[in-house]
Design an enzyme around this catalytic site. Structure first.
Site, PDB file in Angstrom:
ATOM      1  N   GLU A 158     -16.901   3.114  43.354  1.00  0.00           N
ATOM      2  CA  GLU A 158     -17.801   1.228  44.583  1.00  0.00           C
ATOM      3  C   GLU A 158     -18.762   2.435  45.986  1.00  0.00           C
ATOM      4  OE1 GLU A 158     -16.676  -1.406  47.381  1.00  0.00           O
ATOM      5  OE2 GLU A 158     -15.270  -0.463  45.798  1.00  0.00           O
ATOM      6  N   ARG A 178     -11.939   7.192  51.744  1.00  0.00           N
ATOM      7  CA  ARG A 178     -11.524   6.396  52.220  1.00  0.00           C
ATOM      8  C   ARG A 178     -10.392   6.499  53.745  1.00  0.00           C
ATOM      9  NH1 ARG A 178      -9.167   2.239  49.320  1.00  0.00           N
ATOM     10  NH2 ARG A 178     -10.103   3.968  46.816  1.00  0.00           N
ATOM     11  N   ARG A 203     -10.468   0.188  58.937  1.00  0.00           N
ATOM     12  CA  ARG A 203      -9.132  -0.570  57.996  1.00  0.00           C
ATOM     13  C   ARG A 203      -8.304   0.374  58.178  1.00  0.00           C
ATOM     14  NH1 ARG A 203     -13.098  -1.994  52.409  1.00  0.00           N
ATOM     15  NH2 ARG A 203     -14.754  -3.593  54.052  1.00  0.00           N
ATOM     16  N   SER A 214     -20.336  -3.965  47.313  1.00  0.00           N
ATOM     17  CA  SER A 214     -18.799  -4.993  46.621  1.00  0.00           C
ATOM     18  C   SER A 214     -20.065  -6.330  46.457  1.00  0.00           C
ATOM     19  CB  SER A 214     -17.810  -5.000  47.087  1.00  0.00           C
ATOM     20  OG  SER A 214     -16.760  -4.346  46.258  1.00  0.00           O
ATOM     21  N   ARG A 235     -20.355   6.227  52.761  1.00  0.00           N
ATOM     22  CA  ARG A 235     -20.432   6.535  51.638  1.00  0.00           C
ATOM     23  C   ARG A 235     -21.817   6.496  50.862  1.00  0.00           C
ATOM     24  NH1 ARG A 235     -15.815   3.510  47.417  1.00  0.00           N
ATOM     25  NH2 ARG A 235     -14.212   4.190  48.726  1.00  0.00           N
TER      26      ARG A 235
END
Length: 426
Positions: free
Chosen positions: A349, A277, A262, A352, A390
């Site tokens: 987070e 991130r 990403r 999801s 994560r």
């Protein structure tokens, strides 16, 4: 993508959903474009009918020796041919404009999605366990990793730039163990089929899952019109593109452990330290393909599969219902799992889990025949099961010990050759 017929029958509901997302109403615009396209198609049909009738009369006029009438009819046919060609071009342009508008619109929201502007308006659904109380000041993961000499951001920056990391030795092995544990859990206990699918995909695949055309800046494109996957949701969901399934085949459940890529285009200045991130990270993804009447049930089931990962690791977490302003554009409802990170003293987070309804299926032309043999669009769902990078952060921070060592969760010890801790650097 949307069914224009549904919008025509439900314009108020369509605009109300857009308003909940903070978007302008679009039903009038959509229907005006569709009406113009339909008018063009109707005119084309009329011209084509007249042209066909005139063409038949040409032969009759010639047979009767009426050359003047035949020539007049030939001129009419030639004029109609030109009009039809121009009309077909107009219809193609109108269809493209309508499809472009529909392709850029966000999905409808389910009624139980909370209204809100951003992540501050998300609503807690449940939580698991209470944060551990340390008798020392807990460190963040990057402090622990660097002290161990097994997490190197500096060399990664020399190789690839910012937002990359090099993991070494036991920390690298721990992330690999996390991925293996998750895959085994989902395939052996949750009924998912493990898949190794392409990491490079065509534009059509990203369009199918909704990343294109609006979110191209979030992905990395190659020079031959391929894209590095931002998530294996893209590859797994597109396994059913342009297919006609039977109702007996549903549900389909797929899982995969892949690197994800990403650009993080909209996150300048956010989470610049550590692994939270990254441009490249590993994630175990879950994708389900169901009949429409089973998708909400499957959504809860998939959430449970992701929660099972966290419970097995004994990481405190909470489940959040995302509000309308924090929802991904392609989804109808999303639950986030947020892991407790003692180094940051907050929840972040880690997964999801979302239901897309038929939004992606329409873009992919993914259908099935129901019990009556009628073609219907499938419903698609996806969820992190979970992000291994994560999860590594969560394990390191929750299992850190005062001397800087990391205790290894019991469920991971067999994947680590029986090792029970990552020892502190001497």
């Amino acid at each position: 993508m949307f069914d224009v017929k549904w919008i025509r029958n439900n314009p108020e509901a369509f605009d109300a959903s857009l308003k909940r997302r903070g978007a302008e109403p679009q039903s009038a615009h959509v229907l005006a474009l569709d009406d113009a396209r339909k008018a063009t198609v109707q005119q084309l049909n009329e011209w084509q009918g007249t042209r066909n009738a005139s063409s038949k009369q040409i032969g009759q006029a010639k047979a009767q020796g009426d050359e003047d009438k035949a020539q007049k009819l030939l001129a009419e046919v030639a004029d109609l041919k030109a009009k039809v060609q121009q009309g077909e071009e107009t219809e193609r342009t109108q269809t493209a404009e309508l499809n472009e508008l529909l392709a850029g619109l966000p999905n409808l929201l389910l009624d139980d999605v909370p209204d809100g502007a951003d992540e501050n308006d998300n609503v807690e659904k449940s939580r698991f366990s209470e944060p551990r109380q340390f008798n020392f000041e807990p460190k963040e993961h990057y402090e622990l990793g660097e002290q161990l000499g097994q997490m190197d951001f500096e060399i990664a920056a020399k190789i690839a730039g910012s937002r990359f990391v090099v993991l070494k030795n036991d920390v690298a092995r721990l992330e690999r163990a996390l991925g293996q544990y998750m895959l085994d859990l989902h395939t052996r206990e949750h009924g998912f089929t493990e898949v190794i699918a392409p990491l490079l995909v065509r534009s059509e695949a990203l369009f199918g899952t909704g990343q294109l055309p609006k979110f191209s800046e979030d992905a990395f494109q190659t020079t031959d019109d391929r894209w590095l996957i931002p998530t294996s949701e893209v590859s797994l969901t597109n396994l059913v593109r342009e297919t006609m399934l039977s109702h007996e085949e549903l549900p389909l459940r797929f899982t995969s452990l892949t690197p994800c890529f990403r650009s993080e285009a909209g996150s300048a200045g956010r989470d610049t330290r550590g692994m939270l991130r990254q441009h490249q990270f590993y994630k175990v993804e879950m994708v389900a393909v169901t009949a429409p009447d089973k998708s909400l049930e499957e959504h809860e089931r998939m959430l449970g599969c992701a929660e099972a990962v966290m419970k097995g690791l004994d990481i405190p977490y909470r489940v959040m219902r995302l509000c309308s302003g924090d929802m991904g554009a392609t989804m109808m409802r999303t639950f986030d799992i947020e892991a407790w990170l003692p180094g940051q003293n907050t929840y972040r987070e880690i997964s999801s889990v979302s239901v897309a309804g038929d939004y992606q299926a329409r873009r992919m032309e993914a259908r099935y025949r129901d019990e009556n043999g009628k073609p219907q669009y499938v419903h698609t769902l996806n969820g992190s099961g979970v992000a291994t990078g994560r999860a590594l952060i969560a394990v390191m921070e929750n299992y850190q010990q005062e001397d800087g060592s990391i205790a290894i969760p019991e469920v991971l010890q067999s994947y680590m050759g029986g090792q029970t801790e990552i020892s502190a650097a001497k």
